[in-house]
Design a protein around this motif. Structure first.
Motif, PDB file in Angstrom:
ATOM      1  N   GLN A  92       0.847  -1.184   0.000  1.00  0.00           N
ATOM      2  CA  GLN A  92       0.000   0.000   0.000  1.00  0.00           C
ATOM      3  C   GLN A  92       0.887   1.240   0.000  1.00  0.00           C
ATOM      4  OE1 GLN A  92      -2.917  -0.274   3.013  1.00  0.00           O
ATOM      5  NE2 GLN A  92      -4.010   1.549   2.348  1.00  0.00           N
ATOM      6  N   GLU A  93       0.571   2.181  -0.889  1.00  0.00           N
ATOM      7  CA  GLU A  93       1.396   3.373  -1.031  1.00  0.00           C
ATOM      8  C   GLU A  93       1.283   4.276   0.190  1.00  0.00           C
ATOM      9  OE1 GLU A  93      -0.281   4.967  -4.581  1.00  0.00           O
ATOM     10  OE2 GLU A  93       0.970   3.727  -5.872  1.00  0.00           O
ATOM     11  N   ILE A  94       2.337   5.038   0.430  1.00  0.00           N
ATOM     12  CA  ILE A  94       2.333   6.018   1.510  1.00  0.00           C
ATOM     13  C   ILE A  94       1.326   7.102   1.144  1.00  0.00           C
ATOM     14  CG2 ILE A  94       3.742   7.790   2.632  1.00  0.00           C
ATOM     15  CD1 ILE A  94       6.119   5.907   2.203  1.00  0.00           C
ATOM     16  N   PRO A  95       0.497   7.534   2.092  1.00  0.00           N
ATOM     17  CA  PRO A  95      -0.521   8.540   1.771  1.00  0.00           C
ATOM     18  C   PRO A  95       0.091   9.828   1.218  1.00  0.00           C
ATOM     19  CG  PRO A  95      -0.906   7.615   3.942  1.00  0.00           C
ATOM     20  CD  PRO A  95       0.401   7.090   3.469  1.00  0.00           C
ATOM     21  N   LEU A  96      -0.613  10.434   0.320  1.00  0.00           N
ATOM     22  CA  LEU A  96      -0.312  11.721  -0.305  1.00  0.00           C
ATOM     23  C   LEU A  96       0.789  11.669  -1.352  1.00  0.00           C
ATOM     24  CD1 LEU A  96      -0.376  13.999   2.879  1.00  0.00           C
ATOM     25  CD2 LEU A  96      -2.244  13.607   1.268  1.00  0.00           C
ATOM     26  N   ILE A  97       1.912  11.012  -1.085  1.00  0.00           N
ATOM     27  CA  ILE A  97       3.056  11.113  -1.990  1.00  0.00           C
ATOM     28  C   ILE A  97       3.560   9.768  -2.510  1.00  0.00           C
ATOM     29  CG2 ILE A  97       3.988  13.351  -1.317  1.00  0.00           C
ATOM     30  CD1 ILE A  97       5.498  12.073   0.885  1.00  0.00           C
ATOM     31  N   GLY A  98       2.960   8.680  -2.094  1.00  0.00           N
ATOM     32  CA  GLY A  98       3.427   7.350  -2.486  1.00  0.00           C
ATOM     33  C   GLY A  98       3.330   7.075  -3.970  1.00  0.00           C
ATOM     34  N   ARG A  99       2.267   7.521  -4.596  1.00  0.00           N
ATOM     35  CA  ARG A  99       2.093   7.300  -6.037  1.00  0.00           C
ATOM     36  C   ARG A  99       3.177   8.040  -6.829  1.00  0.00           C
ATOM     37  NH1 ARG A  99      -3.148   5.981  -8.735  1.00  0.00           N
ATOM     38  NH2 ARG A  99      -3.396   5.465  -6.561  1.00  0.00           N
ATOM     39  N   PHE A 100       3.525   9.243  -6.381  1.00  0.00           N
ATOM     40  CA  PHE A 100       4.598  10.005  -7.035  1.00  0.00           C
ATOM     41  C   PHE A 100       5.919   9.242  -6.962  1.00  0.00           C
ATOM     42  CE2 PHE A 100       8.152  12.987  -6.511  1.00  0.00           C
ATOM     43  CZ  PHE A 100       8.150  13.546  -7.782  1.00  0.00           C
ATOM     44  N   TYR A 101       6.210   8.651  -5.797  1.00  0.00           N
ATOM     45  CA  TYR A 101       7.452   7.885  -5.643  1.00  0.00           C
ATOM     46  C   TYR A 101       7.475   6.679  -6.570  1.00  0.00           C
ATOM     47  CZ  TYR A 101       8.072  10.495  -1.275  1.00  0.00           C
ATOM     48  OH  TYR A 101       8.203  11.470  -0.336  1.00  0.00           O
ATOM     49  N   GLN A 102       6.346   5.997  -6.704  1.00  0.00           N
ATOM     50  CA  GLN A 102       6.300   4.835  -7.577  1.00  0.00           C
ATOM     51  C   GLN A 102       6.548   5.225  -9.037  1.00  0.00           C
ATOM     52  OE1 GLN A 102       6.160   1.574  -6.771  1.00  0.00           O
ATOM     53  NE2 GLN A 102       6.263   2.256  -4.658  1.00  0.00           N
ATOM     54  N   ASN A 103       6.026   6.376  -9.435  1.00  0.00           N
ATOM     55  CA  ASN A 103       6.244   6.838 -10.817  1.00  0.00           C
ATOM     56  C   ASN A 103       7.649   7.388 -11.022  1.00  0.00           C
ATOM     57  OD1 ASN A 103       3.649   6.170 -11.610  1.00  0.00           O
ATOM     58  ND2 ASN A 103       2.830   8.145 -11.056  1.00  0.00           N
ATOM     59  N   PHE A 104       8.165   8.133 -10.060  1.00  0.00           N
ATOM     60  CA  PHE A 104       9.465   8.763 -10.197  1.00  0.00           C
ATOM     61  C   PHE A 104      10.607   7.739 -10.197  1.00  0.00           C
ATOM     62  CE2 PHE A 104      13.124  11.264  -8.639  1.00  0.00           C
ATOM     63  CZ  PHE A 104      13.093  12.295  -9.582  1.00  0.00           C
ATOM     64  N   PHE A 105      10.481   6.709  -9.352  1.00  0.00           N
ATOM     65  CA  PHE A 105      11.512   5.681  -9.244  1.00  0.00           C
ATOM     66  C   PHE A 105      11.082   4.382  -9.913  1.00  0.00           C
ATOM     67  CE2 PHE A 105      12.298   8.200  -5.268  1.00  0.00           C
ATOM     68  CZ  PHE A 105      13.534   8.702  -5.646  1.00  0.00           C
ATOM     69  N   LYS A 106      10.295   4.469 -10.982  1.00  0.00           N
ATOM     70  CA  LYS A 106       9.729   3.265 -11.599  1.00  0.00           C
ATOM     71  C   LYS A 106      10.770   2.308 -12.178  1.00  0.00           C
ATOM     72  CE  LYS A 106       8.773   5.868 -15.742  1.00  0.00           C
ATOM     73  NZ  LYS A 106       7.699   6.535 -16.462  1.00  0.00           N
ATOM     74  N   ASN A 107      11.955   2.785 -12.486  1.00  0.00           N
ATOM     75  CA  ASN A 107      12.986   1.908 -13.052  1.00  0.00           C
ATOM     76  C   ASN A 107      13.823   1.197 -12.004  1.00  0.00           C
ATOM     77  OD1 ASN A 107      12.249   2.534 -15.684  1.00  0.00           O
ATOM     78  ND2 ASN A 107      13.530   4.361 -15.689  1.00  0.00           N
ATOM     79  N   LEU A 108      13.670   1.542 -10.737  1.00  0.00           N
ATOM     80  CA  LEU A 108      14.428   0.885  -9.672  1.00  0.00           C
ATOM     81  C   LEU A 108      13.815  -0.469  -9.352  1.00  0.00           C
ATOM     82  CD1 LEU A 108      15.138   3.738  -7.135  1.00  0.00           C
ATOM     83  CD2 LEU A 108      16.683   2.754  -8.786  1.00  0.00           C
ATOM     84  N   GLY A 109      14.635  -1.477  -9.309  1.00  0.00           N
ATOM     85  CA  GLY A 109      14.180  -2.804  -8.891  1.00  0.00           C
ATOM     86  C   GLY A 109      13.523  -3.618  -9.981  1.00  0.00           C
ATOM     87  N   LYS A 110      13.598  -3.172 -11.215  1.00  0.00           N
ATOM     88  CA  LYS A 110      12.969  -3.949 -12.300  1.00  0.00           C
ATOM     89  C   LYS A 110      13.991  -4.528 -13.210  1.00  0.00           C
ATOM     90  CE  LYS A 110       8.568  -1.754 -12.259  1.00  0.00           C
ATOM     91  NZ  LYS A 110       7.469  -1.256 -12.973  1.00  0.00           N
TER      92      LYS A 110
END
Length: 110
Positions: A92-110
């Protein structure tokens, strides 16, 4: 995501919320196994740590304990929330800013 993936990635996911150094260590450890659960929390932890450091610099310019304590409590709650989600095996994403982190760092860990 299956339970085996979650159980294998829990340790790295929790480590990722322990300062910026913990996020980098978890990222390096996850490069070998590529655990999807750990990668989700690494992105969240890295984003939260970097936001804390950047905003903390500007908040530190104010000479007010009220502003500083509010900042610390707010980020403390967000870090605690992330650790609890990692420990319980939820993505579950962190409230308010979690979705931004998932999009901004989308290439990490893939």
């Amino acid at each position: 995501m299956d339970n085996n993936t979650i159980e294998q990635g829990k340790t790295m996911a929790i480590i990722s919320y322990l300062t910026i150094i913990g996020s980098v260590i978890a990222l390096i450890l996850n490069n070998d196994k590529k655990n999807e659960f750990a990668a989700f929390h690494i992105r969240q932890g890295l984003g939260l740590c970097s936001t804390y450091l950047i905003l903390g610099y500007f908040i530190g310019q104010f000479d007010s304990w009220l502003i500083s304590i509010g900042f610390w409590i707010g980020f403390g709650i967000l870090f605690f929330y992330g650790v609890i989600m990692a420990a319980t095996g939820k993505t579950q994403e962190i409230p308010l800013i979690g979705r931004f982190y998932q999009n901004f760092f989308k290439n990490l860990g893939k």
